[in-house]
Design a protein around this motif. Structure first.
Motif, PDB file in Angstrom:
ATOM      1  N   MET A 133      -1.177  -3.031   7.858  1.00  0.00           N
ATOM      2  CA  MET A 133       0.177  -2.616   8.138  1.00  0.00           C
ATOM      3  C   MET A 133       0.715  -1.527   7.237  1.00  0.00           C
ATOM      4  SD  MET A 133       0.924  -4.153  10.893  1.00  0.00           S
ATOM      5  CE  MET A 133       2.739  -4.051  10.983  1.00  0.00           C
ATOM      6  N   LEU A 134       0.227  -1.712   5.910  1.00  0.00           N
ATOM      7  CA  LEU A 134       0.823  -0.617   4.865  1.00  0.00           C
ATOM      8  C   LEU A 134       0.087   0.706   5.075  1.00  0.00           C
ATOM      9  CD1 LEU A 134       2.247  -0.219   2.002  1.00  0.00           C
ATOM     10  CD2 LEU A 134      -0.197  -0.807   1.057  1.00  0.00           C
ATOM     11  N   PHE A 135      -1.253   0.809   5.486  1.00  0.00           N
ATOM     12  CA  PHE A 135      -1.991   2.075   5.525  1.00  0.00           C
ATOM     13  C   PHE A 135      -1.637   2.610   6.739  1.00  0.00           C
ATOM     14  CE2 PHE A 135      -3.510   0.397   1.557  1.00  0.00           C
ATOM     15  CZ  PHE A 135      -3.674   1.438   0.800  1.00  0.00           C
ATOM     16  N   ALA A 136      -1.630   1.877   8.046  1.00  0.00           N
ATOM     17  CA  ALA A 136      -1.605   2.267   9.266  1.00  0.00           C
ATOM     18  C   ALA A 136      -0.439   3.220   9.502  1.00  0.00           C
ATOM     19  CB  ALA A 136      -1.563   1.350  10.138  1.00  0.00           C
ATOM     20  N   ALA A 137       0.582   3.068   8.671  1.00  0.00           N
ATOM     21  CA  ALA A 137       1.773   3.668   8.904  1.00  0.00           C
ATOM     22  C   ALA A 137       2.079   4.683   7.909  1.00  0.00           C
ATOM     23  CB  ALA A 137       2.914   2.677   9.006  1.00  0.00           C
ATOM     24  N   ALA A 138       1.225   4.680   6.912  1.00  0.00           N
ATOM     25  CA  ALA A 138       1.530   5.632   5.928  1.00  0.00           C
ATOM     26  C   ALA A 138       1.299   7.137   5.964  1.00  0.00           C
ATOM     27  CB  ALA A 138       0.461   5.113   4.482  1.00  0.00           C
ATOM     28  N   SER A 139       2.298   7.937   5.396  1.00  0.00           N
ATOM     29  CA  SER A 139       2.104   9.427   5.697  1.00  0.00           C
ATOM     30  C   SER A 139       2.400  10.093   4.271  1.00  0.00           C
ATOM     31  CB  SER A 139       3.216   9.677   6.473  1.00  0.00           C
ATOM     32  OG  SER A 139       3.454  11.163   6.817  1.00  0.00           O
ATOM     33  N   ASP A 156       1.543   6.355  -8.271  1.00  0.00           N
ATOM     34  CA  ASP A 156       1.992   4.716  -8.012  1.00  0.00           C
ATOM     35  C   ASP A 156       1.458   4.173  -6.855  1.00  0.00           C
ATOM     36  OD1 ASP A 156       3.184   4.252 -10.405  1.00  0.00           O
ATOM     37  OD2 ASP A 156       4.886   4.590  -9.672  1.00  0.00           O
ATOM     38  N   PHE A 157       1.131   5.142  -5.823  1.00  0.00           N
ATOM     39  CA  PHE A 157       0.623   4.595  -4.635  1.00  0.00           C
ATOM     40  C   PHE A 157      -1.275   4.308  -4.976  1.00  0.00           C
ATOM     41  CE2 PHE A 157      -1.043   4.761  -0.204  1.00  0.00           C
ATOM     42  CZ  PHE A 157      -0.516   3.968   0.408  1.00  0.00           C
ATOM     43  N   THR A 158      -1.684   5.145  -5.481  1.00  0.00           N
ATOM     44  CA  THR A 158      -2.822   4.983  -6.059  1.00  0.00           C
ATOM     45  C   THR A 158      -3.186   4.024  -6.873  1.00  0.00           C
ATOM     46  OG1 THR A 158      -3.239   7.751  -6.016  1.00  0.00           O
ATOM     47  CG2 THR A 158      -5.039   6.364  -7.377  1.00  0.00           C
ATOM     48  N   LYS A 159      -2.412   3.422  -7.706  1.00  0.00           N
ATOM     49  CA  LYS A 159      -2.485   2.305  -8.430  1.00  0.00           C
ATOM     50  C   LYS A 159      -2.454   1.298  -7.680  1.00  0.00           C
ATOM     51  CE  LYS A 159      -0.385   4.100 -12.650  1.00  0.00           C
ATOM     52  NZ  LYS A 159       0.881   3.837 -13.462  1.00  0.00           N
ATOM     53  N   LEU A 160      -1.225   1.215  -6.441  1.00  0.00           N
ATOM     54  CA  LEU A 160      -1.400   0.107  -5.531  1.00  0.00           C
ATOM     55  C   LEU A 160      -2.460   0.055  -4.754  1.00  0.00           C
ATOM     56  CD1 LEU A 160       0.229  -2.020  -3.972  1.00  0.00           C
ATOM     57  CD2 LEU A 160       1.163  -0.242  -2.325  1.00  0.00           C
ATOM     58  N   THR A 161      -3.237   1.132  -4.212  1.00  0.00           N
ATOM     59  CA  THR A 161      -4.497   1.122  -3.698  1.00  0.00           C
ATOM     60  C   THR A 161      -5.609   0.488  -4.230  1.00  0.00           C
ATOM     61  OG1 THR A 161      -3.656   3.055  -2.229  1.00  0.00           O
ATOM     62  CG2 THR A 161      -5.823   2.595  -2.167  1.00  0.00           C
ATOM     63  N   GLU A 162      -5.770   0.975  -5.626  1.00  0.00           N
ATOM     64  CA  GLU A 162      -6.690   0.299  -6.405  1.00  0.00           C
ATOM     65  C   GLU A 162      -6.709  -1.230  -6.670  1.00  0.00           C
ATOM     66  OE1 GLU A 162      -6.243   2.491  -9.772  1.00  0.00           O
ATOM     67  OE2 GLU A 162      -7.364   4.283  -8.982  1.00  0.00           O
ATOM     68  N   ARG A 163      -5.476  -1.631  -6.644  1.00  0.00           N
ATOM     69  CA  ARG A 163      -5.223  -3.318  -6.956  1.00  0.00           C
ATOM     70  C   ARG A 163      -5.398  -3.812  -5.385  1.00  0.00           C
ATOM     71  NH1 ARG A 163       0.519  -4.920  -8.958  1.00  0.00           N
ATOM     72  NH2 ARG A 163      -0.603  -6.865  -8.648  1.00  0.00           N
ATOM     73  N   LEU A 164      -5.129  -3.341  -4.331  1.00  0.00           N
ATOM     74  CA  LEU A 164      -5.496  -3.984  -2.983  1.00  0.00           C
ATOM     75  C   LEU A 164      -7.080  -3.916  -2.917  1.00  0.00           C
ATOM     76  CD1 LEU A 164      -2.354  -2.429  -0.882  1.00  0.00           C
ATOM     77  CD2 LEU A 164      -2.967  -4.615  -1.656  1.00  0.00           C
ATOM     78  N   ALA A 165      -7.628  -2.732  -3.203  1.00  0.00           N
ATOM     79  CA  ALA A 165      -9.063  -2.778  -3.105  1.00  0.00           C
ATOM     80  C   ALA A 165      -9.821  -3.781  -3.826  1.00  0.00           C
ATOM     81  CB  ALA A 165      -9.578  -1.187  -3.734  1.00  0.00           C
ATOM     82  N   GLN A 166      -9.181  -4.559  -4.880  1.00  0.00           N
ATOM     83  CA  GLN A 166     -10.030  -5.437  -5.429  1.00  0.00           C
ATOM     84  C   GLN A 166      -9.515  -6.848  -4.982  1.00  0.00           C
ATOM     85  OE1 GLN A 166     -11.708  -4.945  -8.271  1.00  0.00           O
ATOM     86  NE2 GLN A 166     -11.324  -2.832  -7.405  1.00  0.00           N
TER      87      GLN A 166
END
Length: 142
Positions: free
Chosen positions: A71-77, A47-57
């Motif tokens: 904010m989302l990616f700087a804190a992601a682990s 699901d994070f990959t799907k979210l990433t793909e949507r944000l990339a668009q």
């Protein structure tokens, strides 16, 4: 799908025991990051990959998009639960959500949220009346 409310603890090494009902869906790995309302959000890798793909668009020329992505990616682990179903909560994220030993973990459809117990109680209380009035807005015509 994730649902329910659980009250696990964070141990002295900043590890959280995932609720047993969530472990199988997250056994291949997950991403924990900031959520809205000062909670943490756990996404399955899928699901994070799907979210990433949507944000990339989304257009990078849009300031709101840039701000959200930062904010989302700087804190992601990225984490993989150990054999006991524990994941590490990075100190930065623990501080962001004001987490101590006791936490509230809720299933929220395609993600999990981790809350400070007092923050969750306050949020729940505030939203109780709003929730009872939202059905027409969320499900028009039903």
């Amino acid at each position: 799908m994730f649902f329910g409310t659980y009250t696990p603890k964070i141990d002295d090494k900043n590890r959280l025991f995932l609720p047993a009902k969530f472990r199988e869906q997250l056994s291949e790995g997950l991403v924990v990051t900031r959520g809205q309302e000062r909670c943490l959000t756990i996404w399955s890798l899928e699901d994070f990959t799907k979210l990433t793909e949507r944000l990339a668009q989304a257009p990078v020329t849009n300031k709101a998009t840039r701000d959200y992505v930062r904010m989302l990616f700087a804190a992601a682990s990225q984490e993989v639960p150990d054999k006991q179903g524990r994941i590490s909560i990075p100190p930065m994220l623990k501080d962001y959500a004001s987490l101590q030993k006791d936490v509230v973990v809720i299933g929220s459809m395609n993600r999990i949220e981790i809350w400070d117990p007092q923050a969750w109680a306050s949020y729940s209380e505030e939203q109780e009346q709003v929730f009872s009035e939202l059905s027409d807005e969320v499900f028009p015509g039903i």
